[in-house]
Design a protein around this motif. Structure first.
Motif, PDB file in Angstrom:
ATOM      1  N   GLY A 130       0.791  -1.224   0.000  1.00  0.00           N
ATOM      2  CA  GLY A 130       0.000   0.000   0.000  1.00  0.00           C
ATOM      3  C   GLY A 130       0.821   1.271   0.000  1.00  0.00           C
ATOM      4  N   LYS A 131       2.147   1.152   0.009  1.00  0.00           N
ATOM      5  CA  LYS A 131       3.009   2.336   0.016  1.00  0.00           C
ATOM      6  C   LYS A 131       4.038   2.231  -1.093  1.00  0.00           C
ATOM      7  CE  LYS A 131       2.823   3.314   4.970  1.00  0.00           C
ATOM      8  NZ  LYS A 131       3.635   3.566   6.153  1.00  0.00           N
ATOM      9  N   LYS A 132       4.655   3.358  -1.367  1.00  0.00           N
ATOM     10  CA  LYS A 132       5.734   3.409  -2.348  1.00  0.00           C
ATOM     11  C   LYS A 132       6.976   2.715  -1.764  1.00  0.00           C
ATOM     12  CE  LYS A 132       8.065   6.791  -5.254  1.00  0.00           C
ATOM     13  NZ  LYS A 132       8.241   8.210  -5.536  1.00  0.00           N
ATOM     14  N   ALA A 133       7.718   2.019  -2.612  1.00  0.00           N
ATOM     15  CA  ALA A 133       8.940   1.330  -2.154  1.00  0.00           C
ATOM     16  C   ALA A 133       9.927   2.351  -1.572  1.00  0.00           C
ATOM     17  CB  ALA A 133       9.580   0.575  -3.301  1.00  0.00           C
ATOM     18  N   GLU A 134      10.593   1.945  -0.517  1.00  0.00           N
ATOM     19  CA  GLU A 134      11.583   2.805   0.126  1.00  0.00           C
ATOM     20  C   GLU A 134      12.947   2.140   0.043  1.00  0.00           C
ATOM     21  OE1 GLU A 134      10.513   3.733   4.139  1.00  0.00           O
ATOM     22  OE2 GLU A 134       8.485   4.334   3.591  1.00  0.00           O
ATOM     23  N   GLU A 135      13.983   2.969   0.022  1.00  0.00           N
ATOM     24  CA  GLU A 135      15.348   2.446   0.014  1.00  0.00           C
ATOM     25  C   GLU A 135      15.803   2.201   1.446  1.00  0.00           C
ATOM     26  OE1 GLU A 135      17.936   5.100  -2.124  1.00  0.00           O
ATOM     27  OE2 GLU A 135      17.379   4.213  -4.040  1.00  0.00           O
ATOM     28  N   ALA A 136      16.515   1.100   1.635  1.00  0.00           N
ATOM     29  CA  ALA A 136      17.063   0.794   2.952  1.00  0.00           C
ATOM     30  C   ALA A 136      18.480   0.260   2.782  1.00  0.00           C
ATOM     31  CB  ALA A 136      16.210  -0.244   3.658  1.00  0.00           C
ATOM     32  N   GLU A 137      19.358   0.700   3.665  1.00  0.00           N
ATOM     33  CA  GLU A 137      20.735   0.214   3.655  1.00  0.00           C
ATOM     34  C   GLU A 137      20.791  -1.070   4.480  1.00  0.00           C
ATOM     35  OE1 GLU A 137      24.318   2.934   3.838  1.00  0.00           O
ATOM     36  OE2 GLU A 137      24.409   2.002   5.825  1.00  0.00           O
ATOM     37  N   ILE A 138      21.338  -2.116   3.868  1.00  0.00           N
ATOM     38  CA  ILE A 138      21.411  -3.411   4.542  1.00  0.00           C
ATOM     39  C   ILE A 138      22.862  -3.876   4.581  1.00  0.00           C
ATOM     40  CG2 ILE A 138      20.681  -5.830   4.464  1.00  0.00           C
ATOM     41  CD1 ILE A 138      18.253  -4.882   2.815  1.00  0.00           C
ATOM     42  N   ASN A 139      23.336  -4.226   5.765  1.00  0.00           N
ATOM     43  CA  ASN A 139      24.671  -4.805   5.928  1.00  0.00           C
ATOM     44  C   ASN A 139      24.522  -6.320   5.976  1.00  0.00           C
ATOM     45  OD1 ASN A 139      26.029  -2.296   6.139  1.00  0.00           O
ATOM     46  ND2 ASN A 139      25.341  -2.136   8.251  1.00  0.00           N
ATOM     47  N   ILE A 140      25.332  -7.016   5.177  1.00  0.00           N
ATOM     48  CA  ILE A 140      25.261  -8.474   5.128  1.00  0.00           C
ATOM     49  C   ILE A 140      26.653  -9.041   5.415  1.00  0.00           C
ATOM     50  CG2 ILE A 140      24.626 -10.484   3.762  1.00  0.00           C
ATOM     51  CD1 ILE A 140      23.079  -8.529   1.886  1.00  0.00           C
ATOM     52  N   PRO A 141      26.829  -9.719   6.549  1.00  0.00           N
ATOM     53  CA  PRO A 141      28.121 -10.327   6.860  1.00  0.00           C
ATOM     54  C   PRO A 141      28.467 -11.433   5.853  1.00  0.00           C
ATOM     55  CG  PRO A 141      26.737 -10.200   8.816  1.00  0.00           C
ATOM     56  CD  PRO A 141      25.873  -9.868   7.631  1.00  0.00           C
ATOM     57  N   PHE A 142      29.750 -11.526   5.485  1.00  0.00           N
ATOM     58  CA  PHE A 142      30.189 -12.548   4.535  1.00  0.00           C
ATOM     59  C   PHE A 142      29.844 -13.959   5.006  1.00  0.00           C
ATOM     60  CE2 PHE A 142      33.153  -9.276   2.813  1.00  0.00           C
ATOM     61  CZ  PHE A 142      32.736  -9.344   1.495  1.00  0.00           C
ATOM     62  N   ASP A 143      29.872 -14.202   6.321  1.00  0.00           N
ATOM     63  CA  ASP A 143      29.600 -15.556   6.800  1.00  0.00           C
ATOM     64  C   ASP A 143      28.131 -15.958   6.644  1.00  0.00           C
ATOM     65  OD1 ASP A 143      28.446 -14.098   8.860  1.00  0.00           O
ATOM     66  OD2 ASP A 143      29.735 -14.921  10.431  1.00  0.00           O
ATOM     67  N   GLN A 144      27.268 -15.006   6.254  1.00  0.00           N
ATOM     68  CA  GLN A 144      25.863 -15.319   5.989  1.00  0.00           C
ATOM     69  C   GLN A 144      25.583 -15.481   4.483  1.00  0.00           C
ATOM     70  OE1 GLN A 144      23.135 -12.594   7.854  1.00  0.00           O
ATOM     71  NE2 GLN A 144      24.188 -12.722   9.822  1.00  0.00           N
ATOM     72  N   ILE A 145      26.558 -15.141   3.647  1.00  0.00           N
ATOM     73  CA  ILE A 145      26.364 -15.193   2.195  1.00  0.00           C
ATOM     74  C   ILE A 145      26.808 -16.551   1.658  1.00  0.00           C
ATOM     75  CG2 ILE A 145      27.051 -14.193  -0.022  1.00  0.00           C
ATOM     76  CD1 ILE A 145      27.534 -11.542   1.464  1.00  0.00           C
ATOM     77  N   THR A 146      25.920 -17.202   0.901  1.00  0.00           N
ATOM     78  CA  THR A 146      26.291 -18.462   0.248  1.00  0.00           C
ATOM     79  C   THR A 146      26.685 -18.232  -1.207  1.00  0.00           C
ATOM     80  OG1 THR A 146      23.998 -18.975  -0.341  1.00  0.00           O
ATOM     81  CG2 THR A 146      24.837 -19.873   1.747  1.00  0.00           C
ATOM     82  N   GLU A 147      26.133 -17.153  -1.825  1.00  0.00           N
ATOM     83  CA  GLU A 147      26.466 -16.858  -3.219  1.00  0.00           C
ATOM     84  C   GLU A 147      26.039 -15.427  -3.538  1.00  0.00           C
ATOM     85  OE1 GLU A 147      25.686 -19.662  -6.723  1.00  0.00           O
ATOM     86  OE2 GLU A 147      24.041 -18.204  -6.914  1.00  0.00           O
ATOM     87  N   THR A 148      26.888 -14.712  -4.286  1.00  0.00           N
ATOM     88  CA  THR A 148      26.540 -13.388  -4.756  1.00  0.00           C
ATOM     89  C   THR A 148      26.846 -13.290  -6.239  1.00  0.00           C
ATOM     90  OG1 THR A 148      27.128 -12.415  -2.612  1.00  0.00           O
ATOM     91  CG2 THR A 148      26.937 -10.894  -4.462  1.00  0.00           C
ATOM     92  N   LYS A 149      25.873 -12.789  -6.983  1.00  0.00           N
ATOM     93  CA  LYS A 149      26.069 -12.570  -8.420  1.00  0.00           C
ATOM     94  C   LYS A 149      25.755 -11.131  -8.777  1.00  0.00           C
ATOM     95  CE  LYS A 149      25.196 -17.236 -10.113  1.00  0.00           C
ATOM     96  NZ  LYS A 149      24.450 -18.043 -11.092  1.00  0.00           N
ATOM     97  N   VAL A 150      26.475 -10.616  -9.764  1.00  0.00           N
ATOM     98  CA  VAL A 150      26.186  -9.287 -10.290  1.00  0.00           C
ATOM     99  C   VAL A 150      25.008  -9.419 -11.239  1.00  0.00           C
ATOM    100  CG1 VAL A 150      27.094  -7.372 -11.675  1.00  0.00           C
ATOM    101  CG2 VAL A 150      28.602  -8.576 -10.074  1.00  0.00           C
ATOM    102  N   LEU A 151      24.052  -8.514 -11.103  1.00  0.00           N
ATOM    103  CA  LEU A 151      22.888  -8.523 -11.984  1.00  0.00           C
ATOM    104  C   LEU A 151      23.106  -7.521 -13.123  1.00  0.00           C
ATOM    105  CD1 LEU A 151      20.006  -8.608  -9.356  1.00  0.00           C
ATOM    106  CD2 LEU A 151      21.045 -10.515 -10.579  1.00  0.00           C
ATOM    107  N   ILE A 152      22.714  -7.906 -14.299  1.00  0.00           N
ATOM    108  CA  ILE A 152      22.861  -7.049 -15.463  1.00  0.00           C
ATOM    109  C   ILE A 152      21.503  -6.482 -15.837  1.00  0.00           C
ATOM    110  CG2 ILE A 152      23.532  -6.975 -17.891  1.00  0.00           C
ATOM    111  CD1 ILE A 152      25.828  -7.451 -15.915  1.00  0.00           C
ATOM    112  N   SER A 153      21.460  -5.181 -16.039  1.00  0.00           N
ATOM    113  CA  SER A 153      20.215  -4.516 -16.434  1.00  0.00           C
ATOM    114  C   SER A 153      20.336  -4.067 -17.879  1.00  0.00           C
ATOM    115  CB  SER A 153      19.980  -3.310 -15.526  1.00  0.00           C
ATOM    116  OG  SER A 153      18.879  -2.575 -16.007  1.00  0.00           O
ATOM    117  N   PHE A 154      19.315  -4.321 -18.637  1.00  0.00           N
ATOM    118  CA  PHE A 154      19.295  -3.908 -20.037  1.00  0.00           C
ATOM    119  C   PHE A 154      18.348  -2.730 -20.256  1.00  0.00           C
ATOM    120  CE2 PHE A 154      20.630  -8.347 -20.127  1.00  0.00           C
ATOM    121  CZ  PHE A 154      21.800  -8.222 -20.859  1.00  0.00           C
ATOM    122  N   LYS A 155      18.092  -1.986 -19.210  1.00  0.00           N
ATOM    123  CA  LYS A 155      17.186  -0.818 -19.296  1.00  0.00           C
ATOM    124  C   LYS A 155      17.861   0.323 -20.005  1.00  0.00           C
ATOM    125  CE  LYS A 155      14.667  -1.843 -15.101  1.00  0.00           C
ATOM    126  NZ  LYS A 155      14.292  -1.412 -13.779  1.00  0.00           N
TER     127      LYS A 155
END
Length: 155
Positions: A130-155
């Motif tokens: 019901g609201k507009k999306a808001e930006e939030a800063e999120i810190n993610i410790p490496f020990d919680q990450i199993t995989e990270t990929k770069v996303l490509i945008s074609f916009k």
């Protein structure tokens, strides 16, 4: 890591002392004889750097007779679909959109804004019903990450 992978890693590191803005991402010796070396650079890894590593490693492996069986040597930069493995790869991709899979099964997606020794920081779009999306800063410790990929945008 097999003995062959260890020796190849040593050889690549030797050669990369001559290419200081490049770094080794991975070495894999597959059962089918494919020896895959992934090299990246702070500004990308071009064909020249890959060729130099290939010639050096190939020559040394033949000279030392390190691998008894026939093999196929492939040196390349990681593809866009290859997950990030090293802190240096994360730093290189600051400013790009990434998708991180976490150990708890959740996914986080956003613009990578900072990297330190322990964590990454992303700016994510948080949607609230019901609201507009808001930006939030999120810190993610490496020990919680199993995989990270770069996303490509074609916009």
């Amino acid at each position: 890591m097999t003995n062959i992978e260890k020796r190849v890693t040593e050889l690549v590191e030797e050669k990369l002392t001559e290419l200081p803005d490049h770094f080794l991402v991975d070495v894999k010796m597959h059962a089918n004889g494919d020896l895959i070396i992934l090299v990246d650079g702070d500004k990308g890894a071009g064909i020249d750097a890959c060729a130099q590593v290939s010639r050096y490693v190939g020559f040394k492996l033949e000279e030392e007779n390190t691998i008894d069986n026939p093999y196929n040597l492939e040196v390349s930069s990681p593809g866009i679909d290859t997950p990030l493995k090293l802190n240096r790869q994360y730093v290189k991709n600051v400013g790009r959109t990434v998708a991180a899979k976490l150990a708890d099964g959740s996914n986080k997606e956003g613009k990578l804004t900072a990297v330190d020794a322990d964590q990454i920081t992303i700016i994510a779009q948080i949607k609230i019903k019901g609201k507009k999306a808001e930006e939030a800063e999120i810190n993610i410790p490496f020990d919680q990450i199993t995989e990270t990929k770069v996303l490509i945008s074609f916009k």
